[in-house]
Scaffold this motif. Structure first.
Motif, PDB file in Angstrom:
ATOM      1  N   LEU A 166      84.692  81.439 -28.941  1.00  0.00           N
ATOM      2  CA  LEU A 166      85.614  81.638 -29.860  1.00  0.00           C
ATOM      3  C   LEU A 166      87.002  82.355 -29.405  1.00  0.00           C
ATOM      4  CD1 LEU A 166      84.099  81.645 -33.507  1.00  0.00           C
ATOM      5  CD2 LEU A 166      84.954  79.727 -31.835  1.00  0.00           C
ATOM      6  N   GLY A 167      86.625  82.997 -28.058  1.00  0.00           N
ATOM      7  CA  GLY A 167      87.731  83.685 -27.457  1.00  0.00           C
ATOM      8  C   GLY A 167      87.415  85.134 -27.816  1.00  0.00           C
ATOM      9  N   GLY A 168      88.818  85.852 -27.315  1.00  0.00           N
ATOM     10  CA  GLY A 168      88.623  87.316 -27.373  1.00  0.00           C
ATOM     11  C   GLY A 168      89.322  87.863 -29.133  1.00  0.00           C
ATOM     12  N   GLU A 169      88.657  88.870 -29.525  1.00  0.00           N
ATOM     13  CA  GLU A 169      89.096  89.840 -30.572  1.00  0.00           C
ATOM     14  C   GLU A 169      88.952  91.102 -30.450  1.00  0.00           C
ATOM     15  OE1 GLU A 169      86.113  88.376 -33.827  1.00  0.00           O
ATOM     16  OE2 GLU A 169      86.670  86.466 -33.424  1.00  0.00           O
ATOM     17  N   GLN A 170      89.462  91.948 -31.663  1.00  0.00           N
ATOM     18  CA  GLN A 170      89.378  93.227 -31.573  1.00  0.00           C
ATOM     19  C   GLN A 170      88.237  93.585 -32.314  1.00  0.00           C
ATOM     20  OE1 GLN A 170      91.259  95.787 -29.931  1.00  0.00           O
ATOM     21  NE2 GLN A 170      91.755  93.958 -28.671  1.00  0.00           N
ATOM     22  N   LEU A 171      87.358  94.424 -31.917  1.00  0.00           N
ATOM     23  CA  LEU A 171      86.252  95.117 -32.650  1.00  0.00           C
ATOM     24  C   LEU A 171      85.889  96.472 -31.979  1.00  0.00           C
ATOM     25  CD1 LEU A 171      83.903  94.504 -34.733  1.00  0.00           C
ATOM     26  CD2 LEU A 171      82.564  93.549 -32.994  1.00  0.00           C
ATOM     27  N   ALA A 172      85.670  97.249 -32.793  1.00  0.00           N
ATOM     28  CA  ALA A 172      85.391  98.876 -32.367  1.00  0.00           C
ATOM     29  C   ALA A 172      86.202  99.290 -31.700  1.00  0.00           C
ATOM     30  CB  ALA A 172      83.635  98.699 -32.029  1.00  0.00           C
ATOM     31  N   GLY A 173      87.394  99.030 -31.600  1.00  0.00           N
ATOM     32  CA  GLY A 173      88.502  99.498 -30.930  1.00  0.00           C
ATOM     33  C   GLY A 173      88.697  98.986 -29.420  1.00  0.00           C
ATOM     34  N   MET A 174      88.093  97.855 -29.205  1.00  0.00           N
ATOM     35  CA  MET A 174      88.232  97.077 -27.777  1.00  0.00           C
ATOM     36  C   MET A 174      88.075  95.709 -27.999  1.00  0.00           C
ATOM     37  SD  MET A 174      84.092  97.561 -26.886  1.00  0.00           S
ATOM     38  CE  MET A 174      83.767  99.247 -27.830  1.00  0.00           C
ATOM     39  N   ARG A 226      78.079  94.921 -23.530  1.00  0.00           N
ATOM     40  CA  ARG A 226      77.576  95.841 -24.913  1.00  0.00           C
ATOM     41  C   ARG A 226      77.530  94.768 -25.943  1.00  0.00           C
ATOM     42  NH1 ARG A 226      80.762 100.977 -26.859  1.00  0.00           N
ATOM     43  NH2 ARG A 226      79.119 100.478 -28.294  1.00  0.00           N
ATOM     44  N   LEU A 227      76.257  94.526 -26.513  1.00  0.00           N
ATOM     45  CA  LEU A 227      76.074  93.674 -27.645  1.00  0.00           C
ATOM     46  C   LEU A 227      76.435  94.638 -28.857  1.00  0.00           C
ATOM     47  CD1 LEU A 227      74.615  90.992 -28.833  1.00  0.00           C
ATOM     48  CD2 LEU A 227      72.547  92.271 -29.291  1.00  0.00           C
ATOM     49  N   LEU A 228      77.498  94.000 -29.458  1.00  0.00           N
ATOM     50  CA  LEU A 228      77.938  95.009 -30.745  1.00  0.00           C
ATOM     51  C   LEU A 228      77.982  94.346 -32.014  1.00  0.00           C
ATOM     52  CD1 LEU A 228      81.492  95.399 -29.032  1.00  0.00           C
ATOM     53  CD2 LEU A 228      79.828  97.039 -29.272  1.00  0.00           C
ATOM     54  N   ARG A 229      77.691  93.013 -32.194  1.00  0.00           N
ATOM     55  CA  ARG A 229      77.415  92.558 -33.652  1.00  0.00           C
ATOM     56  C   ARG A 229      77.009  91.123 -33.404  1.00  0.00           C
ATOM     57  NH1 ARG A 229      82.625  92.396 -37.277  1.00  0.00           N
ATOM     58  NH2 ARG A 229      82.070  94.559 -37.804  1.00  0.00           N
ATOM     59  N   LEU A 230      75.848  91.180 -34.351  1.00  0.00           N
ATOM     60  CA  LEU A 230      75.040  89.633 -34.688  1.00  0.00           C
ATOM     61  C   LEU A 230      75.277  89.356 -36.121  1.00  0.00           C
ATOM     62  CD1 LEU A 230      71.577  90.450 -33.059  1.00  0.00           C
ATOM     63  CD2 LEU A 230      73.335  89.118 -31.977  1.00  0.00           C
ATOM     64  N   ARG A 231      75.669  88.249 -36.290  1.00  0.00           N
ATOM     65  CA  ARG A 231      75.643  87.603 -37.420  1.00  0.00           C
ATOM     66  C   ARG A 231      75.035  86.238 -37.578  1.00  0.00           C
ATOM     67  NH1 ARG A 231      81.452  87.528 -39.544  1.00  0.00           N
ATOM     68  NH2 ARG A 231      80.873  89.606 -39.988  1.00  0.00           N
ATOM     69  N   GLU A 232      74.071  86.134 -38.754  1.00  0.00           N
ATOM     70  CA  GLU A 232      73.170  85.056 -39.131  1.00  0.00           C
ATOM     71  C   GLU A 232      73.565  84.574 -40.188  1.00  0.00           C
ATOM     72  OE1 GLU A 232      69.493  86.999 -36.498  1.00  0.00           O
ATOM     73  OE2 GLU A 232      69.011  86.221 -38.537  1.00  0.00           O
ATOM     74  N   THR A 233      73.919  82.971 -40.322  1.00  0.00           N
ATOM     75  CA  THR A 233      74.107  82.263 -41.622  1.00  0.00           C
ATOM     76  C   THR A 233      73.192  81.381 -41.774  1.00  0.00           C
ATOM     77  OG1 THR A 233      76.428  82.597 -41.121  1.00  0.00           O
ATOM     78  CG2 THR A 233      76.131  81.110 -42.873  1.00  0.00           C
ATOM     79  N   ALA A 234      72.730  81.289 -43.114  1.00  0.00           N
ATOM     80  CA  ALA A 234      71.407  80.533 -43.470  1.00  0.00           C
ATOM     81  C   ALA A 234      72.388  79.590 -44.820  1.00  0.00           C
ATOM     82  CB  ALA A 234      70.487  81.053 -43.822  1.00  0.00           C
ATOM     83  N   ARG A 235      72.792  78.496 -44.667  1.00  0.00           N
ATOM     84  CA  ARG A 235      73.519  77.665 -45.902  1.00  0.00           C
ATOM     85  C   ARG A 235      72.274  76.676 -46.428  1.00  0.00           C
ATOM     86  NH1 ARG A 235      77.240  77.672 -41.960  1.00  0.00           N
ATOM     87  NH2 ARG A 235      79.183  78.647 -42.676  1.00  0.00           N
ATOM     88  N   GLY A 236      71.975  76.879 -47.466  1.00  0.00           N
ATOM     89  CA  GLY A 236      71.084  75.854 -48.439  1.00  0.00           C
ATOM     90  C   GLY A 236      71.460  75.622 -49.532  1.00  0.00           C
ATOM     91  N   SER A 237      70.419  75.007 -50.185  1.00  0.00           N
ATOM     92  CA  SER A 237      70.749  74.321 -51.714  1.00  0.00           C
ATOM     93  C   SER A 237      71.152  75.435 -52.645  1.00  0.00           C
ATOM     94  CB  SER A 237      69.477  73.491 -52.110  1.00  0.00           C
ATOM     95  OG  SER A 237      68.442  74.502 -52.064  1.00  0.00           O
ATOM     96  N   ALA A 238      70.698  76.441 -52.546  1.00  0.00           N
ATOM     97  CA  ALA A 238      70.885  77.555 -53.508  1.00  0.00           C
ATOM     98  C   ALA A 238      72.044  78.238 -52.981  1.00  0.00           C
ATOM     99  CB  ALA A 238      69.969  78.413 -53.759  1.00  0.00           C
ATOM    100  N   GLY A 239      72.842  78.028 -52.070  1.00  0.00           N
ATOM    101  CA  GLY A 239      74.032  78.983 -51.531  1.00  0.00           C
ATOM    102  C   GLY A 239      74.096  79.449 -50.137  1.00  0.00           C
ATOM    103  N   THR A 240      74.770  80.315 -49.742  1.00  0.00           N
ATOM    104  CA  THR A 240      74.821  80.739 -48.361  1.00  0.00           C
ATOM    105  C   THR A 240      74.483  82.357 -48.158  1.00  0.00           C
ATOM    106  OG1 THR A 240      76.345  79.068 -47.760  1.00  0.00           O
ATOM    107  CG2 THR A 240      76.232  80.933 -46.216  1.00  0.00           C
ATOM    108  N   THR A 241      73.609  82.555 -47.283  1.00  0.00           N
ATOM    109  CA  THR A 241      73.077  83.990 -47.035  1.00  0.00           C
ATOM    110  C   THR A 241      73.673  84.405 -45.671  1.00  0.00           C
ATOM    111  OG1 THR A 241      71.399  84.062 -48.654  1.00  0.00           O
ATOM    112  CG2 THR A 241      71.285  85.589 -46.920  1.00  0.00           C
ATOM    113  N   VAL A 242      74.411  85.268 -45.671  1.00  0.00           N
ATOM    114  CA  VAL A 242      75.190  85.870 -44.392  1.00  0.00           C
ATOM    115  C   VAL A 242      74.429  87.377 -44.188  1.00  0.00           C
ATOM    116  CG1 VAL A 242      77.032  86.397 -43.148  1.00  0.00           C
ATOM    117  CG2 VAL A 242      77.212  84.567 -44.589  1.00  0.00           C
TER     118      VAL A 242
END
Length: 261
Positions: A166-174, A226-242
């Motif tokens: 998704l390209g570059g972005e700013q995170l944690a000042g870098m 440097r691994l700075l952030r992980l995000r897991e998204t589970a979309r189901g019948s009851a909604g989405t948990t991030v």
């Protein structure tokens, strides 16, 4: 979530490939080498290298937030893996704010005014207030994820799914690289060689009952692998948990009590 893995061999192979093809893992991931002509490094290579670097660090601070139909949970503190297996985390969930500690694979979770709960690593899910299937019953991976090296989770993501940039972005000042993808539930958890067939069936069925067919994921990697952030998204019948895990201070892991935040 998958338990701690040690991806040294796989990453070493990919680093060798990068060296022989002219790819640079020292540049800002997802971009060309500043002032040079080297092509962008493939996302899979970048994530595997970052996973290995964090694994080698032996510990880090993690800050985790889970948000979904069942509410909001947070956890913050230090996590150590490798030669030592320790953690000291402040956890806030449906039962209030408590302390989760790990010493040599033994987990203890205590809340003010309540008796502490104990489990081994394999039974981490039994500590979750949402666990309803008895000791060791799968409850969505919250507790398991808190005591798992984030690098091993990034490794599993890179091994089982196709990553897009998704390209570059700013995170944690870098400036960091943002990668995204998804993988079917059975494939993601099936890649975990430490899950028995029976245990894997329980985990996959938990997601199936909630209408979750695939796990979406985002990974942010900064300069210096440097691994700075992980995000897991589970979309189901009851909604989405991030669930978002921020990683900082690699190498830290004295397992001192985490401050309540």
């Amino acid at each position: 979530m998958p338990p701690t893995l040690r991806p040294a061999a796989a990453v070493a192979t990919l680093l060798l490939i990068g060296a022989t093809t002219g790819c640079s893992l020292l540049a800002v991931p997802g971009t060309r080498t500043p002032g040079g002509d080297a092509p962008a490094v493939p996302p899979r290579q970048v994530v595997l290298a970052a996973a290995q670097a964090l694994d080698d660090a032996g510990g880090a601070r993690i800050d985790v937030v889970e948000e979904g139909p069942a509410g909001r949970r947070t956890a913050s503190g230090t996590l150590t893996w490798g030669a030592r297996d320790e953690a000291a985390l402040t956890v806030t969930d449906e039962q209030g704010t408590g302390q989760l500690t790990v010493r040599d694979g033994a987990l203890d979770l205590g809340y003010p005014g309540a008796p502490p709960k104990h489990a081994d690593r394999d039974g981490a899910e039994s500590l979750d207030p949402r666990a309803t299937t008895g000791p060791g019953g799968y409850a969505g991976g919250w507790m398991t994820g808190l005591v798992t090296n984030p690098g091993s989770r990034a490794y599993a993501i890179a091994q089982t799914g196709k990553l897009g940039s998704l390209g570059g972005e700013q995170l944690a000042g870098m400036t960091v690289a943002h990668y995204q993808g998804s993988v079917p539930v059975a494939e993601y958890f099936g890649a975990d060689g430490e899950l028995t067939p029976a245990r894997l069936a329980v985990v996959v069925d938990w997601y199936r009952q909630r209408g979750v067919a695939a796990i979406g994921y985002d990974v942010w990697v900064g300069p210096g692998k440097r691994l700075l952030r992980l995000r897991e998204t589970a979309r189901g019948s009851a909604g989405t948990t991030v669930t978002t895990t921020d990683v900082s201070d690699p190498g830290e892991g004295d397992a001192s009590p985490a401050a309540t935040g």
